[in-house]
Design a protein around this motif. Sequence first.
Motif, PDB file in Angstrom:
ATOM      1  N   ASP A  98       0.795  -1.229   0.000  1.00 64.70           N
ATOM      2  CA  ASP A  98       0.000   0.000   0.000  1.00 64.70           C
ATOM      3  C   ASP A  98       0.830   1.284   0.000  1.00 64.70           C
ATOM      4  OD1 ASP A  98      -2.238  -1.692   0.126  1.00 64.70           O
ATOM      5  OD2 ASP A  98      -2.164  -1.710   2.326  1.00 64.70           O
ATOM      6  N   ARG A 106      -4.556  -0.073  -3.215  1.00 70.28           N
ATOM      7  CA  ARG A 106      -3.725  -1.207  -3.647  1.00 70.28           C
ATOM      8  C   ARG A 106      -3.045  -0.942  -4.985  1.00 70.28           C
ATOM      9  NH1 ARG A 106      -1.417  -3.679  -1.346  1.00 70.28           N
ATOM     10  NH2 ARG A 106      -1.475  -5.685  -2.320  1.00 70.28           N
ATOM     11  N   LYS A 107      -2.793   0.327  -5.282  1.00 72.77           N
ATOM     12  CA  LYS A 107      -2.222   0.692  -6.578  1.00 72.77           C
ATOM     13  C   LYS A 107      -0.712   0.507  -6.648  1.00 72.77           C
ATOM     14  CE  LYS A 107      -6.053   1.769  -8.457  1.00 72.77           C
ATOM     15  NZ  LYS A 107      -6.710   0.716  -9.194  1.00 72.77           N
ATOM     16  N   ASP A 110       5.860  -2.534 -12.427  1.00 73.52           N
ATOM     17  CA  ASP A 110       5.981  -1.222 -13.062  1.00 73.52           C
ATOM     18  C   ASP A 110       7.434  -0.889 -13.356  1.00 73.52           C
ATOM     19  OD1 ASP A 110       3.237  -0.707 -13.036  1.00 73.52           O
ATOM     20  OD2 ASP A 110       3.310   0.279 -11.078  1.00 73.52           O
ATOM     21  N   PRO A 162       1.772  -2.815  -9.207  1.00 70.46           N
ATOM     22  CA  PRO A 162       0.427  -2.801  -8.652  1.00 70.46           C
ATOM     23  C   PRO A 162       0.243  -3.882  -7.590  1.00 70.46           C
ATOM     24  CG  PRO A 162       0.418  -3.522 -10.958  1.00 70.46           C
ATOM     25  CD  PRO A 162       1.808  -3.136 -10.621  1.00 70.46           C
ATOM     26  N   ASP A 175      -2.646  -4.987  -6.701  1.00 73.46           N
ATOM     27  CA  ASP A 175      -3.920  -5.678  -6.920  1.00 73.46           C
ATOM     28  C   ASP A 175      -3.879  -6.688  -8.071  1.00 73.46           C
ATOM     29  OD1 ASP A 175      -3.706  -3.784  -8.920  1.00 73.46           O
ATOM     30  OD2 ASP A 175      -5.662  -2.876  -8.551  1.00 73.46           O
TER      31      ASP A 175
END
Length: 149
Positions: free
Chosen positions: A51, A56-57, A114, A146, A148
């Motif tokens: 987080d 949750r990005k 990412d 991410p 999620d």
Amino acid sequence: MQISLVREGIADAARAVVLPNGIAKLTATAYVPDAVVAPCFFVAEVDVNYDRAMGRKLDELLFTCRVLVGRQDDQASQRILDALLSGSGTASLKQAIEVARGAPGEMALDGQADDLHIQRVQGYRWYEHNSVTYVGAELIIKVIGPGDI
């Protein structure tokens, strides 16, 4: 991010290292091996920071990876390790692994994260693994992505 898939992506990237002629090919594995086939790179411990962004990005993974080199003789072993830890060159783990970042705007590690960055090298010393002594070091790799997926 799926930790196992990120581990495997880091190990795959490390396999691109090209060592000088006469030196065995680098063995790279996503997990701590029972027995080391030197020279060897493996992904060991992971610290997880959840987080880092709302919803949750964004999660952050800090991997401790190890590279171990056999003890042919003190200087030869350390020269091989130095080449693996250099910031550039065909034997550079940093250069090989950071290629997996992808092009600007692309996901890293074949879509698993990412971005990633080798933050530092630490612990350049003798390591004992399964009752055998090697010269080695640790690479700390930060991976963000991410939370999620």
